[in-house]
Design a protein around this motif. Sequence first.
Motif, PDB file in Angstrom:
ATOM      1  N   LEU A 519       0.769  -1.172  -0.049  1.00 32.11           N
ATOM      2  CA  LEU A 519      -0.128   0.123   0.020  1.00 32.11           C
ATOM      3  C   LEU A 519       0.754   1.242  -0.154  1.00 32.11           C
ATOM      4  CD1 LEU A 519      -2.957  -0.595   2.288  1.00 32.11           C
ATOM      5  CD2 LEU A 519      -3.005   0.430   0.008  1.00 32.11           C
ATOM      6  N   TYR A 562     -13.446   1.517  -0.740  1.00 35.16           N
ATOM      7  CA  TYR A 562     -12.472   2.691  -1.532  1.00 35.16           C
ATOM      8  C   TYR A 562     -12.140   1.603  -2.589  1.00 35.16           C
ATOM      9  CZ  TYR A 562      -8.204   4.722  -2.977  1.00 35.16           C
ATOM     10  OH  TYR A 562      -7.421   5.404  -3.952  1.00 35.16           O
ATOM     11  N   CYS A 564      -9.718   0.861  -4.977  1.00 33.52           N
ATOM     12  CA  CYS A 564      -8.233   0.977  -4.950  1.00 33.52           C
ATOM     13  C   CYS A 564      -7.474   0.579  -6.120  1.00 33.52           C
ATOM     14  CB  CYS A 564      -7.618   0.278  -3.608  1.00 33.52           C
ATOM     15  SG  CYS A 564      -5.838   0.540  -3.354  1.00 33.52           S
ATOM     16  N   SER A 579      -8.730  -2.948 -10.069  1.00 31.00           N
ATOM     17  CA  SER A 579      -8.836  -2.291  -8.903  1.00 31.00           C
ATOM     18  C   SER A 579      -9.393  -3.440  -7.882  1.00 31.00           C
ATOM     19  CB  SER A 579      -9.786  -1.224  -9.140  1.00 31.00           C
ATOM     20  OG  SER A 579     -11.008  -1.612  -9.354  1.00 31.00           O
ATOM     21  N   TRP A 592      -9.155   8.864   0.613  1.00 34.00           N
ATOM     22  CA  TRP A 592      -8.202   7.979   0.167  1.00 34.00           C
ATOM     23  C   TRP A 592      -7.831   8.309  -1.317  1.00 34.00           C
ATOM     24  CZ3 TRP A 592      -6.406   6.411   4.396  1.00 34.00           C
ATOM     25  CH2 TRP A 592      -7.072   5.870   5.353  1.00 34.00           C
ATOM     26  N   VAL A 597      -3.963   6.915  -2.641  1.00 36.18           N
ATOM     27  CA  VAL A 597      -3.836   5.739  -2.084  1.00 36.18           C
ATOM     28  C   VAL A 597      -3.947   4.858  -3.088  1.00 36.18           C
ATOM     29  CG1 VAL A 597      -4.698   3.867  -0.317  1.00 36.18           C
ATOM     30  CG2 VAL A 597      -4.592   6.209   0.360  1.00 36.18           C
ATOM     31  N   ALA A 598      -3.054   3.658  -3.326  1.00 37.39           N
ATOM     32  CA  ALA A 598      -2.889   2.544  -4.431  1.00 37.39           C
ATOM     33  C   ALA A 598      -2.153   1.632  -3.858  1.00 37.39           C
ATOM     34  CB  ALA A 598      -2.321   3.427  -5.678  1.00 37.39           C
TER      35      ALA A 598
END
Length: 607
Positions: A519, A562, A564, A579, A592, A597-598
Amino acid sequence: EEEPKEEEPKEEEPKEESKEDKPKEEKKETKEVGKSEPITFADIKFEESNEKSISIQENDKVLLTFTINFTATDFGNKEFDAETVEKEVLHEEDDNIEEIQGHPDFRVFLSAEPSQNIPLGLLQRSIKLTSEPPGGLKPNLQRALAQFDDSTWENSSKQTEFKGVLFALCFFHSVIIERKKFGPQGWNRNYPFNLGDLTTCVAVLNNYLEERPKVPWDDLIYVFGEIMYGGHITDDWDRRLCMTYLRTFIRPELVDTIELCPGFQSPQPSLNYAGYLEYVEENLPSDSPTSFGMHPNAEINFRTTQGESLLHTILEMQPRSMIQGSGKTAEEKLKTAISEILENLPEKFILDDISEKLGDDRTPYQNTFYQECEYMNELLHTVQADLSAVLRGIDGELTISEEMQLIMDSLLLNAVPETWLSTVSFMSLRPFNTWIKDLHKRFAQLSQWVDDLSIPKVVWLSGFFNPQSFLTAIMQNTARKMGWALDKMVLVADVTKKLTVEDIDAPARDGAYIHGLYLEGARWDTQSGSLQDAKLKDLYPQMPVIHIKALQVDKSDPAIHYDCPVYKTTDRGPGYIFSIKLKSKDRPPMSWVMGGVALILDVNSTI
């Protein structure tokens, strides 16, 4: 009667001379300034008759004519056409260019695409100018506000709403411009946002407010985010970020006051233009990642990247023939390193034997791993062939070609050759020493599969050349088993509480277990099973083992989450894979999004 006619011009001559005396004095002053310090534009006063605007087009059949006044007696006052300029000026040798003495008041302003026709010596003697936005959130905001004046500020009939949205737009513009400094975590790609976007948005804002009885908040956000600024954006995740900022800054509460960033409230709409400028100067806090909705770790990443870039540039400037600390020359040290790499390089897979074991009835998983073996063989063949050629070149058996020289230069800088990265290699930002270790680790996972031709109990997703193919195989395998339509399925991620591969006893019944994800911008809390703020200086916390499975679209979990994005490397944009929906209990998902954030598969700091 003739005498007065002759006397009249005589009387006018001193008047004309008196008019010309002033510019002559200014020219003398200009020369004096030029001797002691650089001439600035304020030192020279131009008359309208001396200013000429010329549009030069390449291969234009109409000859361009203009006047250049030279003080050198060889040139005098001449008119040059386009051919003469190209022949007598652009194609002069560098030594002759120095001999040309131009008029001290002559200035040329050029804005053009890169050209190979201009001599290098001329470019080196020229003054390089560029227009860039100022650094820092406050200077950018002040620059944005400077595009308007009192007339614009007081022009709308809905003063409260207009002033509030106008200031929010200026703040939004400043944030997205300054966010670029955080690199891929700020924006996946670099976009040419400019002040023209801001002024156009303000014009649209004024029209909307005047034509409609109520403020169309949703319409304004859509026009600003999807059309005006969104017209530059090509990445869907960047578009989501842009719209998130607009929804945060432009909302009905803006008519009172809202928090635009930590420690900075939007000013009262009752202020005038000067009041807004004073408010910004006195109240806007100093820059920090939190001003953009990001974690403080983003500043560490930003500064680390700056330092690495500087050190890499210094390293590139070092002479290649310098003696190393071991007493060996660069070529001798390179030869030793290449010999060691070739000695430890694994053998290629025997694809015919693997194909014979698999037979004709292959599962989607088997097809994926077989393709990965093909990719690995191509990479190993290229590495072995290129390094062997370089080794023979160092020994004098082959003539060192340009491609071989590039490979040698890359290895001396501990970098992976660009020809490998662009053709046969997996996507990576690693230095060469850890890249070669990563290659061995990827080979080990494929070797494990070749031994028994069964999927590992936990798949190292980062070890694939093409991770998307494995994820597609999960959906295909489930579709065959359940009889579902492939286009009506979606991948769902269930983050387990198992931190290591050893904690998993057996392969998943549905889907597959994966690991090797990190993360950026946040961390995963195993106790609460949700996203939490990252710990300071922990830039890339590792995710637990994740169970990936395929479900029908209507059966996916609607809980707060979320969305991501997952990328191959920290460069993000071009390495997007898919994702994952991660739960977010304590904070809204939009926080986020602004935090960038990824999930990252390959992080440089890991081996």
